[in-house]
Design an enzyme around this catalytic site. Sequence first.
Site, PDB file in Angstrom:
ATOM      1  N   GLU A  80      -9.083  61.447  40.500  1.00 61.13           N
ATOM      2  CA  GLU A  80     -10.221  61.742  41.361  1.00 61.13           C
ATOM      3  C   GLU A  80     -10.658  60.448  42.048  1.00 61.13           C
ATOM      4  OE1 GLU A  80     -14.596  63.906  40.979  1.00 61.13           O
ATOM      5  OE2 GLU A  80     -13.811  62.770  39.269  1.00 61.13           O
ATOM      6  N   LYS A 179     -14.184  71.228  43.800  1.00 57.07           N
ATOM      7  CA  LYS A 179     -14.890  70.943  42.540  1.00 57.07           C
ATOM      8  C   LYS A 179     -16.192  71.734  42.469  1.00 57.07           C
ATOM      9  CE  LYS A 179     -16.504  66.988  39.764  1.00 57.07           C
ATOM     10  NZ  LYS A 179     -16.675  65.508  39.768  1.00 57.07           N
ATOM     11  N   CYS A 212     -12.567  66.571  36.704  1.00 56.38           N
ATOM     12  CA  CYS A 212     -13.528  65.745  35.969  1.00 56.38           C
ATOM     13  C   CYS A 212     -14.598  66.561  35.237  1.00 56.38           C
ATOM     14  CB  CYS A 212     -14.152  64.705  36.910  1.00 56.38           C
ATOM     15  SG  CYS A 212     -14.830  63.254  36.054  1.00 56.38           S
TER      16      CYS A 212
END
Length: 501
Positions: A80, A179, A212
């Site tokens: 990321e 995300k 993440c």
Amino acid sequence: MLPSQALLPAVVFALTALQALASDTFLAAVYEHAVILPDPTGQPVSPSDALALMNKNMDVLEGAVKEAARQGAHIIVTPEDGIYGWRFTRESLYPYLEDIPDPVVNWIPCTDPSRFGPAPVQERLSCMARNNSIYVVANIGDKKPCDSSDPSCPGDGRYQYNTDVVFDTQGKLVARYHKYNLFRGETQFNYPKEPEAVTFETPFGKFGIFTCFDILFYEPAVVLVSKMQVDTVLFPTAWMNVLPFLTAIEFHSAWAMGMRVNLLSANTHNTSTAMTGSGLFTPEGPATYHYDSATEEGRLLLAELSTHPRLSPTYPPAINWSSYATSIKSLPGENDTFSGAVRRDIFTFSELRHKDGNCTVCQGDLCCHLVYQMLNKRNDEVYVLGAFDGLHGSLIKYHWQICTLLKCPSTNLSTCGQPVETAQTKFEMFSLSGTFGTSYVFPEVLYSGVQLAPGEFKVLRDGRLKSKHGTSKPLITATLFGRLYEKDPPHPLRISPKVSP
């Protein structure tokens, strides 16, 4: 007659596909990248300056892609923020963004770069994949225009998304993921209106992808594994390590074991922000991992993984995480308790005062049980059994249940729960369990020097985390992380449909 140059990529792809189909395993790679960061500024740079920075990072990533392909890897995951870094406002990020189409458009940017407007980053990533006959996973930024007919359209007329992309061995865009769970500092991005469960099929298994902070939430993480039944999760991350637990390698390895799935975790490397820790994690433990808080260098990791781990003869059985702990009312012994903070979380602790013994600590609905025997009881080191049952997090809160055998930084009990990296005490045995109210529990053991303990512990079907033959290195923590997704409060920045795991 030799095939023409134009046919070579197709021939290589066919051979690679046949090889993967013929095997129960595949070779995977992750690259931990020391990102070249932009100068911090609230003002946008020119598109050419933005591309110049991104090309510097992609030069490094391309070297990793070529080396992974040379060693036979089928897929490589990069981190990321690995192409443009961070330090952005919403406005200053904009020159780094591209329009990323839905993969249903059947697009190879390497051969048709201008089909959806300027896309130099997607073109280069696509060519990396195509020229090296390897799947390439990267994290970039997507921009989508909107207007006043959309009541949630931002004032600047566009959505900006933290986005993962996957290109196959022909360079075709096969996956795009926005995300869904943004970390507290990601104000430069928008939340997608709905969670995305992104999967794609390969000759070497079914893959899912998220980014993440997503790993801590039911959507998309649990949905991909439990409902979509992926074999492997791709995981670009920029994970800031938090000791004594929630370090990258510790939690990501624990999550792969708890969810019984492969996890390809590629972290950003930046020692000033405590970002390090990547690995190729399996249901049985880490195949390989890397943690380096001392240097500023990147690292390429490769490992052979099971194509379909659920079909593997070593696939771990399902665990009843509360079976053993709920079968006993209490363990006698060292039960004097005190409170201590692990960051903002107030744990209930009990000191392990003797070389061996039994211990029970309770908080809320959770009781943690420990049976242990130290190799030597040192006067200069203190260990505790800790329990936490409650909401974790500042702005975005989520419900943990944690049982942990934990080393304190000093003999002063008020320090218990503060970060610690080194220890001297080894254990001849330990057995940790808890009365968890969830089936989503993630087990891990962390040794001195922030090292994992692959193959040195096991989880019994009744929910006990046990050492096999003692600890080969001094112990920092042995921890069971439980997640009660159904107890999470509504997200403060967006309201999602309620789900029942």
